[in-house]
Design a protein around this motif. Structure first.
Motif, PDB file in Angstrom:
ATOM      1  N   ARG A 302       0.823  -1.212   0.000  1.00 15.62           N
ATOM      2  CA  ARG A 302       0.000   0.000   0.000  1.00 15.62           C
ATOM      3  C   ARG A 302       0.861   1.269   0.000  1.00 15.62           C
ATOM      4  O   ARG A 302       0.385   2.343  -0.372  1.00 15.62           O
ATOM      5  N   ALA A 303       2.106   1.157   0.435  1.00 21.98           N
ATOM      6  CA  ALA A 303       2.975   2.332   0.564  1.00 21.98           C
ATOM      7  C   ALA A 303       3.970   2.477  -0.572  1.00 21.98           C
ATOM      8  O   ALA A 303       4.535   3.558  -0.765  1.00 21.98           O
ATOM      9  N   VAL A 304       4.203   1.403  -1.343  1.00 30.01           N
ATOM     10  CA  VAL A 304       5.320   1.437  -2.278  1.00 30.01           C
ATOM     11  C   VAL A 304       5.113   2.421  -3.424  1.00 30.01           C
ATOM     12  O   VAL A 304       6.069   3.064  -3.882  1.00 30.01           O
ATOM     13  N   ARG A 305       3.887   2.601  -3.905  1.00 30.17           N
ATOM     14  CA  ARG A 305       3.693   3.530  -5.021  1.00 30.17           C
ATOM     15  C   ARG A 305       3.952   4.979  -4.602  1.00 30.17           C
ATOM     16  O   ARG A 305       4.704   5.685  -5.305  1.00 30.17           O
ATOM     17  N   PRO A 306       3.391   5.459  -3.481  1.00 33.07           N
ATOM     18  CA  PRO A 306       3.720   6.823  -3.077  1.00 33.07           C
ATOM     19  C   PRO A 306       5.216   7.043  -2.831  1.00 33.07           C
ATOM     20  O   PRO A 306       5.760   8.083  -3.198  1.00 33.07           O
ATOM     21  N   VAL A 307       5.877   6.057  -2.241  1.00 29.27           N
ATOM     22  CA  VAL A 307       7.317   6.181  -2.001  1.00 29.27           C
ATOM     23  C   VAL A 307       8.086   6.206  -3.316  1.00 29.27           C
ATOM     24  O   VAL A 307       8.979   7.026  -3.519  1.00 29.27           O
ATOM     25  N   SER A 308       7.726   5.299  -4.230  1.00 28.88           N
ATOM     26  CA  SER A 308       8.404   5.251  -5.521  1.00 28.88           C
ATOM     27  C   SER A 308       8.198   6.541  -6.311  1.00 28.88           C
ATOM     28  O   SER A 308       9.126   7.055  -6.947  1.00 28.88           O
TER      29      SER A 308
END
Length: 406
Positions: A302-308
């Motif tokens: 759930r967090a990887v897209r915003p971080v990327s």
């Protein structure tokens, strides 16, 4: 005289779920319990897996590509698939432990992550030929940390992983598995009833003349003895937690020493990802320590897209947590990860069938990646984007995306 395995069966398994089933049947309850444990109510460990199931695919019916590539070059290494071995401590589920895992990684063309809480030394592991990323917690004084970096570099480590997403301070609602400080005669007598009903596990150790080793040789000081797992844990508990200045210091020391990549494991928030870039790291792993840190942290997928989206053009973005299938790997890459790290999946393979079991897990993931690419009509993992997924509204957790606080 060669001992024959009286419990020999077809060693191959077709899924990570079957590897887990076999590990559960083979391992004593406390050992298996340590592999599946999550902190407090286990909310995070459940969401790590459940969140992958919320993401869907929209496959094509024709126009599939006859050849598909899943190779990727990351952090100075050429990977045959975008799956790396995450460092995990004291792999006493099998006599060969981390050495077996490293041999499997070398055989299947990927990177071995080695914990400084491992049961095998960094020298033994790098001798397998596996490209090894050595992992350190923030434990001990700075001069001790430098000595450990120097040892890893001298052994041939190709990268350093600093793990900060670990507190190990919360209990578990269903009780924590008992882990002895060391395995001696009294310990063996106390655990005998639980071990006796799992004879295949002890038979593995018996034929090698060894007993499960709970010491941590990578924390052994020059001229001293290797501490037990709980001795290492005590050092961690009595070390002041690191600041961002400490992270920058660690990255600088390692890169000056080796010129090789520095990876920060445990990033979940977007603001922390930006701070990691400022601290000079080469890669981050979006992680919640497999559900063994702060329970209630949402799944890493759930967090990887915003971080990327925030830092992916500047550093490598990895993901770990909940990966059980090749389709999970594809979903992680489509959401912005460059590769994934696996932990429990390969430990179950190791418990089920040693080195061959770890290779089996990697082959299962490889096959799942290939099937997903085929169904999506893609020829390479490089073509994956969020548009290849069905993403429900509100799926992402962009924590700290607008924070400017230090």
């Amino acid at each position: 005289m060669k001992l024959e395995n009286p419990w020999k069966q077809n060693p191959w398994f077709e899924s990570v779920a079957v590897a887990q089933q076999r590990a559960r049947k083979k391992l004593p309850a406390p050992v298996y319990g340590a592999l599946i444990a999550g902190s407090e109510r286990g909310q995070t460990i459940e969401d790590n897996q459940a969140a992958f199931a919320e993401l869907g695919f929209a496959p094509h019916v024709a126009g599939h590509r006859p050849e598909r590539s899943m190779q990727r070059s990351l952090l100075g290494q050429d990977l045959s698939l975008p799956v790396m071995i995450s460092p995990t401590g004291v792999q006493a589920v099998h006599p060969d432990g981390e050495v077996a895992v490293a041999r499997a990684a070398a055989s299947k063309g990927t990177v071995m992550g080695l914990s400084n809480f491992a049961s095998k030394s960094v020298e033994e592991v790098t001798a397998t030929g596996a490209p090894t990323f050595f992992q350190m917690y923030w434990t001990g004084q700075r001069d001790v940390m430098i000595q450990r970096m120097q040892r890893a570099h001298a052994a041939g480590a190709q990268g350093l992983i600093a793990t900060l997403d670990w507190s190990f301070s919360m209990g578990r609602d269903w009780g924590s598995p008992e882990i002895p400080d060391k395995v001696d005669l009294l310990t063996m007598i106390r655990f005998a009833p639980q071990v006796a009903i799992k004879p295949r596990w002890m038979w593995q150790f018996g034929k090698t003349g060894a007993i499960p080793d709970l010491t941590t040789p990578n924390l052994q000081p020059p001229g001293g003895e290797a501490p037990t797992f709980f001795g290492a844990y005590y050092e961690w508990m009595t070390t002041t937690p690191p600041t961002w200045e400490d992270v920058a210091w660690m990255a600088q020391e390692w890169k000056q020493l080796s010129g090789r990549p520095f990876i920060l494991k445990g990033v979940y928030r977007v603001d922390d990802a930006r701070r990691a870039v400022d601290a000079g790291v080469d890669a981050i792993s979006v992680s919640n320590h497999g559900g063994n840190n702060l329970d209630g942290t949402p799944a890493t997928i759930r967090a990887v897209r915003p971080v990327s989206q925030a830092v992916g053009s500047q550093i490598t973005v990895l993901l770990d947590g909940g990966v059980r299938r090749g389709s999970d790997v594809v979903k992680a890459l489509a959401m912005g990860a460059d590769a994934v790290l696996i932990g429990r999946a390969y430990l179950w393979g190791l418990a089920a069938n040693g080195q061959a079991g770890v290779e089996n897990v990697l082959d299962v993931l490889r096959g799942g990646i290939d099937s997903a690419l085929l169904g999506l009509g893609l020829s390479s993992i490089d073509e994956l984007t969020p548009e290849h997924l069905l993403i429900p509204g509100g799926f992402d957790r962009a924590v700290g995306a607008h924070s400017e606080s230090a």
